[in-house]
Design an enzyme around this catalytic site. Structure first.
Site, PDB file in Angstrom:
ATOM      1  N   HIS A  57      -1.754 -15.679  32.425  1.00  0.00           N
ATOM      2  CA  HIS A  57      -1.045 -16.709  33.189  1.00  0.00           C
ATOM      3  C   HIS A  57      -1.391 -16.614  34.677  1.00  0.00           C
ATOM      4  O   HIS A  57      -1.559 -17.638  35.351  1.00  0.00           O
ATOM      5  CB  HIS A  57       0.459 -16.571  32.987  1.00  0.00           C
ATOM      6  CG  HIS A  57       0.902 -16.835  31.575  1.00  0.00           C
ATOM      7  ND1 HIS A  57       0.501 -17.939  30.875  1.00  0.00           N
ATOM      8  CD2 HIS A  57       1.722 -16.119  30.736  1.00  0.00           C
ATOM      9  CE1 HIS A  57       1.033 -17.911  29.659  1.00  0.00           C
ATOM     10  NE2 HIS A  57       1.769 -16.821  29.558  1.00  0.00           N
ATOM     11  N   ASP A 115      -4.194 -24.709  28.035  1.00  0.00           N
ATOM     12  CA  ASP A 115      -3.963 -23.813  26.903  1.00  0.00           C
ATOM     13  C   ASP A 115      -5.000 -22.691  26.887  1.00  0.00           C
ATOM     14  O   ASP A 115      -6.151 -22.902  27.264  1.00  0.00           O
ATOM     15  CB  ASP A 115      -4.038 -24.612  25.598  1.00  0.00           C
ATOM     16  CG  ASP A 115      -3.509 -23.836  24.403  1.00  0.00           C
ATOM     17  OD1 ASP A 115      -2.745 -22.870  24.604  1.00  0.00           O
ATOM     18  OD2 ASP A 115      -3.861 -24.195  23.271  1.00  0.00           O
ATOM     19  N   GLY A 174      -2.985 -16.852  27.013  1.00  0.00           N
ATOM     20  CA  GLY A 174      -2.665 -15.667  26.225  1.00  0.00           C
ATOM     21  C   GLY A 174      -3.877 -15.109  25.501  1.00  0.00           C
ATOM     22  O   GLY A 174      -4.110 -13.895  25.485  1.00  0.00           O
ATOM     23  N   ARG A 205      -4.419 -31.027  19.438  1.00  0.00           N
ATOM     24  CA  ARG A 205      -3.111 -31.662  19.293  1.00  0.00           C
ATOM     25  C   ARG A 205      -2.529 -31.926  20.677  1.00  0.00           C
ATOM     26  O   ARG A 205      -2.973 -31.386  21.676  1.00  0.00           O
ATOM     27  CB  ARG A 205      -2.172 -30.806  18.450  1.00  0.00           C
ATOM     28  CG  ARG A 205      -2.009 -29.372  18.916  1.00  0.00           C
ATOM     29  CD  ARG A 205      -0.981 -28.641  18.054  1.00  0.00           C
ATOM     30  NE  ARG A 205      -0.871 -27.243  18.421  1.00  0.00           N
ATOM     31  CZ  ARG A 205      -1.517 -26.243  17.825  1.00  0.00           C
ATOM     32  NH1 ARG A 205      -2.339 -26.496  16.819  1.00  0.00           N
ATOM     33  NH2 ARG A 205      -1.354 -24.988  18.222  1.00  0.00           N
ATOM     34  N   ILE A 206      -1.473 -32.753  20.694  1.00  0.00           N
ATOM     35  CA  ILE A 206      -0.875 -33.197  21.953  1.00  0.00           C
ATOM     36  C   ILE A 206       0.279 -32.304  22.392  1.00  0.00           C
ATOM     37  O   ILE A 206       0.595 -32.205  23.572  1.00  0.00           O
ATOM     38  CB  ILE A 206      -0.395 -34.660  21.825  1.00  0.00           C
ATOM     39  CG1 ILE A 206      -1.602 -35.572  21.524  1.00  0.00           C
ATOM     40  CG2 ILE A 206       0.296 -35.135  23.091  1.00  0.00           C
ATOM     41  CD1 ILE A 206      -2.711 -35.479  22.552  1.00  0.00           C
ATOM     42  N   SER A 211       6.369 -26.184  28.635  1.00  0.00           N
ATOM     43  CA  SER A 211       7.007 -27.175  27.769  1.00  0.00           C
ATOM     44  C   SER A 211       8.437 -26.768  27.452  1.00  0.00           C
ATOM     45  O   SER A 211       8.829 -25.605  27.610  1.00  0.00           O
ATOM     46  CB  SER A 211       6.213 -27.334  26.467  1.00  0.00           C
ATOM     47  OG  SER A 211       6.464 -26.248  25.598  1.00  0.00           O
ATOM     48  N   GLU A 271       9.531 -26.361  24.656  1.00  0.00           N
ATOM     49  CA  GLU A 271       9.464 -25.428  23.529  1.00  0.00           C
ATOM     50  C   GLU A 271       9.084 -24.016  23.967  1.00  0.00           C
ATOM     51  O   GLU A 271       9.261 -23.057  23.210  1.00  0.00           O
ATOM     52  CB  GLU A 271       8.445 -25.926  22.494  1.00  0.00           C
ATOM     53  CG  GLU A 271       8.873 -27.169  21.722  1.00  0.00           C
ATOM     54  CD  GLU A 271       8.657 -28.454  22.507  1.00  0.00           C
ATOM     55  OE1 GLU A 271       7.894 -28.421  23.502  1.00  0.00           O
ATOM     56  OE2 GLU A 271       9.253 -29.486  22.138  1.00  0.00           O
ATOM     57  N   ASN A 272       8.573 -23.870  25.191  1.00  0.00           N
ATOM     58  CA  ASN A 272       8.132 -22.552  25.646  1.00  0.00           C
ATOM     59  C   ASN A 272       9.275 -21.569  25.856  1.00  0.00           C
ATOM     60  O   ASN A 272       9.042 -20.359  25.984  1.00  0.00           O
ATOM     61  CB  ASN A 272       7.323 -22.671  26.947  1.00  0.00           C
ATOM     62  CG  ASN A 272       5.925 -23.217  26.730  1.00  0.00           C
ATOM     63  OD1 ASN A 272       5.314 -23.745  27.659  1.00  0.00           O
ATOM     64  ND2 ASN A 272       5.405 -23.110  25.515  1.00  0.00           N
ATOM     65  N   TRP A 278      -6.992 -15.570  26.306  1.00  0.00           N
ATOM     66  CA  TRP A 278      -7.916 -15.063  27.320  1.00  0.00           C
ATOM     67  C   TRP A 278      -7.551 -13.635  27.692  1.00  0.00           C
ATOM     68  O   TRP A 278      -8.428 -12.763  27.792  1.00  0.00           O
ATOM     69  CB  TRP A 278      -7.859 -15.973  28.541  1.00  0.00           C
ATOM     70  CG  TRP A 278      -8.847 -15.663  29.627  1.00  0.00           C
ATOM     71  CD1 TRP A 278     -10.125 -16.141  29.743  1.00  0.00           C
ATOM     72  CD2 TRP A 278      -8.628 -14.834  30.770  1.00  0.00           C
ATOM     73  NE1 TRP A 278     -10.720 -15.657  30.884  1.00  0.00           N
ATOM     74  CE2 TRP A 278      -9.821 -14.847  31.536  1.00  0.00           C
ATOM     75  CE3 TRP A 278      -7.549 -14.079  31.225  1.00  0.00           C
ATOM     76  CZ2 TRP A 278      -9.952 -14.136  32.729  1.00  0.00           C
ATOM     77  CZ3 TRP A 278      -7.683 -13.362  32.407  1.00  0.00           C
ATOM     78  CH2 TRP A 278      -8.877 -13.400  33.147  1.00  0.00           C
TER      79      TRP A 278
END
Length: 252
Positions: free
Chosen positions: A41, A24, A27, A198-199, A69, A71-72, A29
């Site tokens: 990335h 993580d 972005g 968080r996971i 993920s 969700e990405n 960075w």
């Protein structure tokens, strides 16, 4: 990857066998440097290379990286497209080096949503490294922990429907046999970069008893020193697995 050498001098003998990393901070960075997210990335790929080299050098059994993920897909189309292209290029540029250094590459997740071009690169890369017996490198792509559990449950449901399995015979072991990474050593340590605690739907089944290590370091800045610090912190933990007596689960 750099040439692999055995070197555990700076590490505790109680190092984990299987490390999983939530990568993580790409972005943020890039934003800190006034660049587009895709710049972060691309920089993150270099950190992947360092992490894989470190894991192989220090004889970890497996390294699992959360690359993309499920969700990405909700990110801006331009960023998703750039990530997919970066994935293709990374496979093309890295797989020969992985093979040379005896690394076995596996992609876990639902790859059916990827382009035919990317799916072909994945199949080709996995086939090339399939017989390697060094570090097991798992890349989680279009992966979600809930998806993983659901696809395992569906396999069991199909067996029940065919009369091959009784519902009362369903157990943790039977479900585990359909969950990603079931044939590998259990995840001992989860590292998350970027400062979040968080996971994020990562390996929900597999990390039930894993130790968690959070660092504020953004993924493009993740290097050997940060990795070593995480492993040494792990060595100080007492793992009880629900009991009262510490258990050394890393012993082979």
């Amino acid at each position: 990857m750099s040439p692999v050498k055995e070197d555990r001098a700076n590490l505790s003998p109680r190092s984990p066998r299987h490390v999983a990393i939530i990568m993580d901070g790409n972005g943020r960075w890039a934003k800190n440097k006034g660049k587009l997210r895709v710049f972060g990335h691309k920089a993150g790929v270099k950190s992947v290379r360092r992490a894989v080299s470190f894991a192989a050098k220090h004889n970890l059994d497996a390294l699992t990286l959360y690359a993309f993920s499920s969700e990405n897909w909700n990110r801006p189309d331009q960023e998703v497209t750039a990530l997919m292209e970066l994935f293709v290029r990374a496979l093309d540029s890295e797989v020969k080096s992985l093979h040379k250094h005896n690394v076995r590459l596996s992609i876990i997740g639902d790859i059916s949503r990827f382009s035919g071009r990317l799916q072909e690169r994945i199949r080709r890369s996995e086939k090339l490294t399939a017989n390697n017996d060094g570090l097991k490198l798992n890349i989680a792509a279009n992966y979600g922990g809930r998806w993983d559990i659901i696809q395992g449950v569906r396999h069991l449901a199909e067996q029940v429907q065919k009369g091959e399995l009784q519902p009362t015979d369903i157990s943790e072991e039977s479900l585990n046999s359909y969950i990603c990474l079931h044939e590998q050593s259990q995840v001992d340590l989860v590292i998350r970069t970027g400062g979040e605690h968080r996971i994020s739907n990562f390996l929900l089944w597999q990390i039930a008893y894993a130790e968690l290590y959070f660092t504020d370091v953004l993924w493009p800045d993740f290097d050997e020193n940060v990795f070593e610090g995480a492993l040494n912190a792990f060595a100080q933990r007492e793992r009880r697995f629900g009991g009262t007596t510490p258990i050394d689960a890393t012993a082979s």
